[in-house]
Scaffold this motif. Structure first.
Motif, PDB file in Angstrom:
ATOM      1  N   VAL A 296      71.329  61.630  47.129  1.00 15.41           N
ATOM      2  CA  VAL A 296      72.475  62.450  46.715  1.00 15.41           C
ATOM      3  C   VAL A 296      72.628  62.525  45.202  1.00 15.41           C
ATOM      4  O   VAL A 296      73.547  63.157  44.688  1.00 15.41           O
ATOM      5  CB  VAL A 296      73.786  61.934  47.346  1.00 15.41           C
ATOM      6  N   GLY A 297      71.727  61.850  44.460  1.00 17.15           N
ATOM      7  CA  GLY A 297      71.761  61.919  43.010  1.00 17.15           C
ATOM      8  C   GLY A 297      72.777  61.012  42.353  1.00 17.15           C
ATOM      9  O   GLY A 297      73.287  61.325  41.273  1.00 17.15           O
ATOM     10  N   THR A 298      73.074  59.886  42.983  1.00 15.21           N
ATOM     11  CA  THR A 298      74.013  58.908  42.435  1.00 15.21           C
ATOM     12  C   THR A 298      73.247  57.732  41.856  1.00 15.21           C
ATOM     13  O   THR A 298      72.270  57.262  42.440  1.00 15.21           O
ATOM     14  CB  THR A 298      74.960  58.387  43.537  1.00 15.21           C
ATOM     15  N   ASP A 299      73.689  57.235  40.728  1.00 15.37           N
ATOM     16  CA  ASP A 299      73.127  56.016  40.152  1.00 15.37           C
ATOM     17  C   ASP A 299      73.658  54.836  40.955  1.00 15.37           C
ATOM     18  O   ASP A 299      74.838  54.490  40.858  1.00 15.37           O
ATOM     19  CB  ASP A 299      73.528  55.892  38.678  1.00 15.37           C
ATOM     20  N   GLN A 300      72.808  54.211  41.752  1.00 15.10           N
ATOM     21  CA  GLN A 300      73.276  53.142  42.624  1.00 15.10           C
ATOM     22  C   GLN A 300      73.815  51.949  41.847  1.00 15.10           C
ATOM     23  O   GLN A 300      74.647  51.197  42.357  1.00 15.10           O
ATOM     24  CB  GLN A 300      72.158  52.703  43.583  1.00 15.10           C
ATOM     25  N   ALA A 301      73.422  51.803  40.599  1.00 17.46           N
ATOM     26  CA  ALA A 301      73.888  50.665  39.803  1.00 17.46           C
ATOM     27  C   ALA A 301      75.365  50.766  39.449  1.00 17.46           C
ATOM     28  O   ALA A 301      75.988  49.760  39.102  1.00 17.46           O
ATOM     29  CB  ALA A 301      73.057  50.550  38.523  1.00 17.46           C
ATOM     30  N   ARG A 302      75.934  51.966  39.553  1.00 14.42           N
ATOM     31  CA  ARG A 302      77.354  52.105  39.194  1.00 14.42           C
ATOM     32  C   ARG A 302      78.273  51.666  40.329  1.00 14.42           C
ATOM     33  O   ARG A 302      79.495  51.553  40.133  1.00 14.42           O
ATOM     34  CB  ARG A 302      77.677  53.535  38.803  1.00 14.42           C
ATOM     35  N   ILE A 303      77.737  51.392  41.512  1.00  6.61           N
ATOM     36  CA  ILE A 303      78.545  51.014  42.665  1.00  6.61           C
ATOM     37  C   ILE A 303      78.655  49.498  42.716  1.00  6.61           C
ATOM     38  O   ILE A 303      77.655  48.793  42.881  1.00  6.61           O
ATOM     39  CB  ILE A 303      77.955  51.562  43.975  1.00  6.61           C
TER      40      ILE A 303
ATOM     41  N   GLN B  23      69.037  48.124  49.791  1.00  5.93           N
ATOM     42  CA  GLN B  23      67.950  49.090  49.705  1.00  5.93           C
ATOM     43  C   GLN B  23      68.307  50.391  50.418  1.00  5.93           C
ATOM     44  O   GLN B  23      68.006  51.487  49.929  1.00  5.93           O
ATOM     45  CB  GLN B  23      66.662  48.513  50.287  1.00  5.93           C
ATOM     46  N   VAL B  24      68.970  50.276  51.569  1.00  5.61           N
ATOM     47  CA  VAL B  24      69.413  51.479  52.278  1.00  5.61           C
ATOM     48  C   VAL B  24      70.380  52.272  51.408  1.00  5.61           C
ATOM     49  O   VAL B  24      70.283  53.497  51.292  1.00  5.61           O
ATOM     50  CB  VAL B  24      70.069  51.100  53.623  1.00  5.61           C
ATOM     51  N   LEU B  25      71.317  51.557  50.771  1.00  6.90           N
ATOM     52  CA  LEU B  25      72.266  52.234  49.887  1.00  6.90           C
ATOM     53  C   LEU B  25      71.545  52.892  48.712  1.00  6.90           C
ATOM     54  O   LEU B  25      71.854  54.031  48.334  1.00  6.90           O
ATOM     55  CB  LEU B  25      73.306  51.243  49.377  1.00  6.90           C
ATOM     56  N   ALA B  26      70.577  52.198  48.143  1.00  3.00           N
ATOM     57  CA  ALA B  26      69.815  52.769  47.025  1.00  3.00           C
ATOM     58  C   ALA B  26      69.097  54.045  47.451  1.00  3.00           C
ATOM     59  O   ALA B  26      69.044  55.027  46.690  1.00  3.00           O
ATOM     60  CB  ALA B  26      68.822  51.739  46.493  1.00  3.00           C
ATOM     61  N   ASP B  27      68.573  54.059  48.673  1.00  2.00           N
ATOM     62  CA  ASP B  27      67.892  55.258  49.174  1.00  2.00           C
ATOM     63  C   ASP B  27      68.877  56.420  49.332  1.00  2.00           C
ATOM     64  O   ASP B  27      68.566  57.569  48.981  1.00  2.00           O
ATOM     65  CB  ASP B  27      67.211  54.957  50.513  1.00  2.00           C
ATOM     66  N   HIS B  28      70.067  56.133  49.856  1.00  6.07           N
ATOM     67  CA  HIS B  28      71.080  57.181  49.985  1.00  6.07           C
ATOM     68  C   HIS B  28      71.496  57.694  48.608  1.00  6.07           C
ATOM     69  O   HIS B  28      71.688  58.902  48.418  1.00  6.07           O
ATOM     70  CB  HIS B  28      72.306  56.648  50.730  1.00  6.07           C
TER      71      HIS B  28
END
Length: 264
Positions: free
Chosen positions: A201-208, A192-197
Protein backbone atom coordinates in the motif's frame (compact mmCIF):
# COMPACT_ATOMS: atom_id res chain seq x y z
CA UNK A 1 13.15 4.98 12.62
CA UNK A 2 14.53 4.88 16.14
CA UNK A 3 11.98 5.15 18.94
CA UNK A 4 12.34 5.32 22.70
CA UNK A 5 10.66 2.65 24.78
CA UNK A 6 7.38 3.79 26.30
CA UNK A 7 5.30 2.36 29.12
CA UNK A 8 1.52 2.49 29.22
CA UNK A 9 -0.94 1.43 31.85
CA UNK A 10 -4.39 0.07 31.09
CA UNK A 11 -6.61 1.01 34.02
CA UNK A 12 -9.34 -1.55 33.46
CA UNK A 13 -12.58 0.14 34.56
CA UNK A 14 -13.95 -2.95 36.26
CA UNK A 15 -14.72 -3.77 39.91
CA UNK A 16 -14.34 -0.14 41.03
CA UNK A 17 -17.57 0.67 42.92
CA UNK A 18 -16.93 4.41 42.70
CA UNK A 19 -15.21 6.49 40.02
CA UNK A 20 -12.90 8.15 42.54
CA UNK A 21 -10.84 4.95 42.67
CA UNK A 22 -10.13 5.26 38.95
CA UNK A 23 -9.42 8.98 39.22
CA UNK A 24 -6.89 8.26 41.95
CA UNK A 25 -5.23 5.53 39.85
CA UNK A 26 -4.86 7.95 36.93
CA UNK A 27 -3.21 10.50 39.22
CA UNK A 28 -0.86 7.92 40.71
CA UNK A 29 0.04 6.60 37.25
CA UNK A 30 0.97 10.03 35.91
CA UNK A 31 2.92 10.83 39.07
CA UNK A 32 4.80 7.53 38.70
CA UNK A 33 6.03 8.61 35.26
CA UNK A 34 3.92 6.50 32.90
CA UNK A 35 3.78 7.61 29.25
CA UNK A 36 0.23 6.55 28.31
CA UNK A 37 -2.92 5.93 30.34
CA UNK A 38 -5.33 3.59 28.58
CA UNK A 39 -8.71 2.21 29.59
CA UNK A 40 -10.77 -0.30 27.59
CA UNK A 41 -14.08 -0.14 25.75
CA UNK A 42 -16.28 -2.78 27.34
CA UNK A 43 -19.56 -2.54 29.23
CA UNK A 44 -19.05 -5.42 31.64
CA UNK A 45 -16.08 -6.89 33.55
CA UNK A 46 -13.95 -9.36 31.63
CA UNK A 47 -12.66 -11.08 34.77
CA UNK A 48 -14.14 -11.80 38.17
CA UNK A 49 -17.85 -11.13 38.76
CA UNK A 50 -19.30 -10.79 35.24
CA UNK A 51 -21.96 -8.41 36.56
CA UNK A 52 -19.61 -6.43 38.80
CA UNK A 53 -19.07 -2.69 38.84
CA UNK A 54 -18.00 -1.13 35.53
CA UNK A 55 -17.74 2.33 33.91
CA UNK A 56 -17.98 3.50 30.29
CA UNK A 57 -14.85 4.18 28.24
CA UNK A 58 -15.17 7.47 26.36
CA UNK A 59 -16.84 9.43 29.14
CA UNK A 60 -13.80 8.55 31.24
CA UNK A 61 -11.39 9.67 28.53
CA UNK A 62 -12.88 13.16 28.69
CA UNK A 63 -12.27 13.12 32.44
CA UNK A 64 -8.73 11.79 31.94
CA UNK A 65 -8.08 14.67 29.52
CA UNK A 66 -9.02 17.27 32.13
CA UNK A 67 -7.28 15.53 35.01
CA UNK A 68 -3.88 14.88 33.45
CA UNK A 69 -1.20 17.23 32.18
CA UNK A 70 1.49 15.16 30.48
CA UNK A 71 0.45 11.60 29.60
CA UNK A 72 -1.19 10.50 26.40
CA UNK A 73 -4.59 8.87 26.84
CA UNK A 74 -6.74 6.47 24.89
CA UNK A 75 -8.79 3.30 24.72
CA UNK A 76 -7.05 -0.03 24.28
CA UNK A 77 -9.20 -0.37 22.24
CA UNK A 78 -12.55 1.11 21.18
CA UNK A 79 -15.02 -1.53 20.01
CA UNK A 80 -15.55 -0.94 16.31
CA UNK A 81 -19.25 -1.81 16.35
CA UNK A 82 -20.42 0.33 19.26
CA UNK A 83 -20.59 3.82 17.78
CA UNK A 84 -21.32 5.63 14.57
CA UNK A 85 -17.82 6.25 13.16
CA UNK A 86 -18.46 9.90 12.28
CA UNK A 87 -19.62 10.48 15.85
CA UNK A 88 -16.56 8.63 17.15
CA UNK A 89 -14.30 10.89 15.10
CA UNK A 90 -16.03 13.93 16.61
CA UNK A 91 -15.67 12.47 20.12
CA UNK A 92 -11.97 11.86 19.47
CA UNK A 93 -11.48 15.39 18.12
CA UNK A 94 -13.18 16.81 21.20
CA UNK A 95 -11.07 14.79 23.65
CA UNK A 96 -8.01 15.74 21.61
CA UNK A 97 -8.81 19.42 22.21
CA UNK A 98 -9.68 18.92 25.89
CA UNK A 99 -6.33 17.18 26.43
CA UNK A 100 -4.29 19.66 24.42
CA UNK A 101 -3.34 17.08 21.80
CA UNK A 102 -2.70 13.95 23.88
CA UNK A 103 -5.30 11.50 22.56
CA UNK A 104 -4.49 8.19 20.89
CA UNK A 105 -7.49 6.83 18.97
CA UNK A 106 -7.42 3.10 19.64
CA UNK A 107 -9.87 0.93 17.71
CA UNK A 108 -10.45 -2.74 16.92
CA UNK A 109 -13.08 -5.01 15.43
CA UNK A 110 -14.61 -6.00 18.78
CA UNK A 111 -14.91 -9.51 20.18
CA UNK A 112 -16.82 -9.69 23.50
CA UNK A 113 -20.31 -10.84 22.54
CA UNK A 114 -21.97 -9.86 25.83
CA UNK A 115 -21.22 -6.19 25.11
CA UNK A 116 -23.10 -6.43 21.82
CA UNK A 117 -26.01 -8.53 23.02
CA UNK A 118 -26.74 -6.57 26.19
CA UNK A 119 -26.53 -3.15 24.51
CA UNK A 120 -28.43 -4.05 21.35
CA UNK A 121 -25.59 -4.09 18.80
CA UNK A 122 -25.31 -6.68 16.03
CA UNK A 123 -22.46 -9.02 16.94
CA UNK A 124 -22.26 -10.48 13.44
CA UNK A 125 -19.30 -12.65 12.49
CA UNK A 126 -15.53 -12.10 12.59
CA UNK A 127 -15.70 -11.29 8.89
CA UNK A 128 -18.54 -8.80 9.20
CA UNK A 129 -16.89 -7.09 12.18
CA UNK A 130 -13.66 -6.67 10.22
CA UNK A 131 -15.57 -5.33 7.22
CA UNK A 132 -17.23 -2.82 9.53
CA UNK A 133 -13.85 -1.86 10.99
CA UNK A 134 -12.57 -1.11 7.50
CA UNK A 135 -15.62 1.04 6.76
CA UNK A 136 -15.29 2.79 10.10
CA UNK A 137 -11.64 3.68 9.55
CA UNK A 138 -12.46 5.15 6.16
CA UNK A 139 -15.25 7.27 7.64
CA UNK A 140 -13.28 8.28 10.75
CA UNK A 141 -10.31 9.56 8.77
CA UNK A 142 -12.61 11.40 6.36
CA UNK A 143 -14.61 13.01 9.17
CA UNK A 144 -11.48 14.13 11.03
CA UNK A 145 -10.52 16.16 7.94
CA UNK A 146 -13.94 17.89 7.84
CA UNK A 147 -14.41 18.88 11.49
CA UNK A 148 -14.36 22.52 12.54
CA UNK A 149 -12.20 23.15 14.44
CA UNK A 150 -9.77 20.54 13.21
CA UNK A 151 -7.95 18.29 15.69
CA UNK A 152 -4.92 19.89 17.31
CA UNK A 153 -2.68 17.33 15.57
CA UNK A 154 -2.97 14.28 13.34
CA UNK A 155 -4.52 12.06 16.01
CA UNK A 156 -2.50 8.84 16.17
CA UNK A 157 -4.60 5.80 15.30
CA UNK A 158 -3.87 2.57 17.16
CA UNK A 159 -5.34 -0.64 15.76
CA UNK A 160 -5.51 -3.71 17.95
CA UNK A 161 -5.51 -7.22 16.52
CA UNK A 162 -3.38 -9.69 14.63
CA UNK A 163 -5.35 -11.13 11.72
CA UNK A 164 -2.87 -11.43 8.87
CA UNK A 165 -5.12 -11.01 5.83
CA UNK A 166 -7.43 -8.20 6.94
CA UNK A 167 -6.42 -6.61 10.26
CA UNK A 168 -2.75 -6.14 9.39
CA UNK A 169 -3.76 -4.75 6.00
CA UNK A 170 -5.81 -2.12 7.85
CA UNK A 171 -2.85 -1.43 10.13
CA UNK A 172 -0.70 -0.80 7.06
CA UNK A 173 -3.30 1.54 5.57
CA UNK A 174 -4.42 3.52 8.61
CA UNK A 175 -2.42 2.95 11.79
CA UNK A 176 0.31 4.85 13.57
CA UNK A 177 0.44 2.16 16.26
CA UNK A 178 -0.26 -1.57 16.20
CA UNK A 179 -1.12 -3.47 19.38
CA UNK A 180 -0.78 -7.23 19.23
CA UNK A 181 -1.08 -10.12 21.66
CA UNK A 182 1.33 -12.24 19.60
CA UNK A 183 3.96 -14.05 21.61
CA UNK A 184 7.63 -13.53 20.89
CA UNK A 185 7.95 -16.49 18.53
CA UNK A 186 5.02 -15.32 16.42
CA UNK A 187 5.87 -11.63 16.49
CA UNK A 188 8.67 -11.83 13.92
CA UNK A 189 6.31 -13.53 11.48
CA UNK A 190 3.54 -10.97 12.08
CA UNK A 191 6.05 -8.15 11.60
CA UNK A 192 6.99 -9.56 8.23
CA UNK A 193 3.34 -9.88 7.20
CA UNK A 194 2.78 -6.27 8.21
CA UNK A 195 5.88 -5.18 6.29
CA UNK A 196 4.54 -6.93 3.19
CA UNK A 197 1.17 -5.17 3.51
CA UNK A 198 2.96 -1.84 3.98
CA UNK A 199 4.96 -2.41 0.83
CA UNK A 200 1.76 -3.20 -1.06
CA UNK A 201 0.00 0.00 0.00
CA UNK A 202 3.06 2.27 -0.06
CA UNK A 203 3.43 2.80 3.69
CA UNK A 204 6.77 3.03 5.47
CA UNK A 205 6.41 0.16 7.93
CA UNK A 206 8.99 1.74 10.24
CA UNK A 207 6.59 4.57 11.09
CA UNK A 208 4.13 2.14 12.74
CA UNK A 209 4.82 1.80 16.45
CA UNK A 210 4.64 -1.79 17.78
CA UNK A 211 2.83 -2.30 21.08
CA UNK A 212 2.29 -5.34 23.33
CA UNK A 213 1.21 -6.12 26.86
CA UNK A 214 4.04 -5.92 29.40
CA UNK A 215 5.78 -9.34 29.47
CA UNK A 216 7.83 -8.66 32.60
CA UNK A 217 11.28 -7.12 32.99
CA UNK A 218 13.06 -10.41 32.32
CA UNK A 219 11.54 -10.76 28.83
CA UNK A 220 10.93 -7.18 27.73
CA UNK A 221 14.30 -6.66 26.01
CA UNK A 222 13.60 -9.62 23.74
CA UNK A 223 10.46 -7.84 22.52
CA UNK A 224 12.42 -4.63 21.99
CA UNK A 225 14.88 -6.61 19.87
CA UNK A 226 11.86 -7.76 17.83
CA UNK A 227 10.76 -4.17 17.22
CA UNK A 228 8.38 -3.43 20.10
CA UNK A 229 8.70 -0.03 21.75
CA UNK A 230 5.45 0.32 23.73
CA UNK A 231 4.52 -1.94 26.64
CA UNK A 232 1.27 -1.71 28.60
CA UNK A 233 0.70 -3.00 32.11
CA UNK A 234 -2.88 -4.05 32.80
CA UNK A 235 -4.26 -3.11 36.23
CA UNK A 236 -7.75 -3.85 37.53
CA UNK A 237 -9.93 -2.39 40.28
CA UNK A 238 -10.84 -1.88 42.94
CA UNK A 239 -7.30 -1.48 44.34
CA UNK A 240 -5.38 -0.56 41.17
CA UNK A 241 -2.06 -1.84 42.49
CA UNK A 242 0.68 -0.10 40.48
CA UNK A 243 3.61 -2.16 41.73
CA UNK A 244 4.28 -3.88 38.41
CA UNK A 245 3.83 -0.60 36.56
CA UNK A 246 6.52 0.99 38.69
CA UNK A 247 8.80 -1.96 37.87
CA UNK A 248 8.17 -1.40 34.16
CA UNK A 249 8.88 2.33 34.45
CA UNK A 250 12.19 1.68 36.21
CA UNK A 251 13.13 -0.78 33.46
CA UNK A 252 12.20 1.81 30.80
CA UNK A 253 14.43 4.40 32.43
CA UNK A 254 17.35 1.97 32.37
CA UNK A 255 17.03 1.17 28.65
CA UNK A 256 16.13 4.61 27.26
CA UNK A 257 18.96 7.00 26.44
CA UNK A 258 16.88 10.03 27.49
CA UNK A 259 13.42 10.83 28.92
CA UNK A 260 10.39 10.06 26.79
CA UNK A 261 7.87 12.62 25.57
CA UNK A 262 5.11 11.79 23.10
CA UNK A 263 5.14 9.55 20.04
CA UNK A 264 8.43 9.53 18.18
Amino acid sequence: MSRPVRIGVQLQPQHAPEYGLIRDAVLRSEDAGVDIVFNWDHFFPLTGDPDGAHFECWTMLGAFAEQTERVEIGALVTGGGYRNPDLLADMARTVDHISGGRLILGIGAGWFQKDYDQYGYDFGTPGSRLALLKENLTRITARLRKLNPRPTRDIPILIGGGGEKKTLRLVAQYADMWHTFADLDLLAHKNQVLADHCAAVGTDQARIERSVQWPGAARAQSFVDAGVTTFTVGVSGPDYDLGELETAIRWRDEVNPEPVSGIA
